[in-house]
Scaffold this motif. Structure first.
Motif, mmCIF file in Angstrom:
data_model
loop_
_atom_site.group_PDB
_atom_site.id
_atom_site.type_symbol
_atom_site.label_atom_id
_atom_site.label_comp_id
_atom_site.label_asym_id
_atom_site.label_seq_id
_atom_site.Cartn_x
_atom_site.Cartn_y
_atom_site.Cartn_z
ATOM 1 N N ALA A 1 38.474 6.813 65.673
ATOM 2 C CA ALA A 1 37.280 7.774 65.008
ATOM 3 C C ALA A 1 35.774 7.333 65.776
ATOM 4 N N LEU A 2 36.118 5.436 64.754
ATOM 5 C CA LEU A 2 35.024 4.034 65.106
ATOM 6 C C LEU A 2 34.486 4.438 66.421
ATOM 7 N N TYR A 3 35.194 4.863 67.772
ATOM 8 C CA TYR A 3 34.836 4.937 69.263
ATOM 9 C C TYR A 3 33.779 6.053 69.251
ATOM 10 N N ARG A 4 33.349 6.689 69.026
ATOM 11 C CA ARG A 4 32.913 8.267 68.907
ATOM 12 C C ARG A 4 30.932 7.446 69.304
ATOM 13 N N TYR A 5 31.374 6.272 68.294
ATOM 14 C CA TYR A 5 30.098 5.667 67.727
ATOM 15 C C TYR A 5 30.253 4.148 68.737
#
Length: 215
Positions: A51-55
């Protein structure tokens, strides 16, 4: 249906860019740069690591954003100062303070090349001070490089020496005492001093004196 990145209506968001940066800086302060991983950050936020790779597409992107956040407000340091030398000194001091505010802050900054408004605003402030003082554009740009390199380099060494368990002064003192180094022995109190502000101010004064002579 809610997801880790999109919670049910009425609940505070579990993941957004600003909160991710705050949590990453908190982890940095608690555990240091070597222990900061995307997985540990995801665990701290109670989300899946993906989910962190969205940002942040990579950890390097995260570190760059952290460095940019550290520089918030640093460009304002020259406001209200005196001549160009006092303004430059104020900017360098503010940068050191910003990096020291976070564990391994200098290491984070040294490995990044942010083009965010905080970092570019600081760079523009330094170059602007130098150009207003009459320095040619090339010299103003190189003065920026020199000031940043000195400040980051000094703070890297300062933070390394302040790490728990660091024994650098004792190791140096022992090595000098065990050998034939008369000049180092004579200056050992200064060499092993942990008054890092005094070290920094000496180097900053030398840097400014050199720029003044060149001008």
């Amino acid at each position: 249906m809610s997801s880790p990145a999109s919670p049910a209506r009425g609940r505070p968001p579990r993941l957004d860019r600003a909160r991710t940066l705050r949590t990453a800086l908190d982890l940095l302060d608690r555990s240091g740069l070597d222990a900061l991983t995307m997985r540990r950050l995801a665990d701290a936020m109670d989300v899946q690591a993906g989910a962190l790779y969205r940002y942040f597409a990579t950890k390097q992107d995260l570190l760059t954003a952290m460095a940019e956040r550290m520089m918030d407000g640093v460009a304002d340091a020259a406001a209200g100062s005196g001549d160009w030398s006092e303004q430059l000194a104020a900017l360098a001091r503010a940068m050191r303070t910003a990096l020291l505010a976070h564990r391994d802050g200098a290491r984070v900054f040294a490995g990044t090349h942010s083009t965010g408004e905080n970092t570019l605003g600081f760079a523009d402030a330094v170059v602007g001070v130098m150009r207003a003082a009459g320095f040619p554009d090339d010299d103003a740009a190189r003065a920026l490089h020199t000031t940043v390199n000195f400040t980051v380099g000094h703070t890297l060494e300062e933070q390394a020496a302040l790490q728990p368990g660091s024994s650098s002064p004792d190791v140096l003192a022992g090595a000098v005492a065990a050998g034939a180094y008369p000049h180092l022995a004579a200056s050992l109190p200064a060499l092993t001093s942990t008054d890092f502000t005094r070290h920094f101010e000496f180097g900053l004064a030398v840097l400014i004196a050199g720029l003044r002579a060149r001008r």
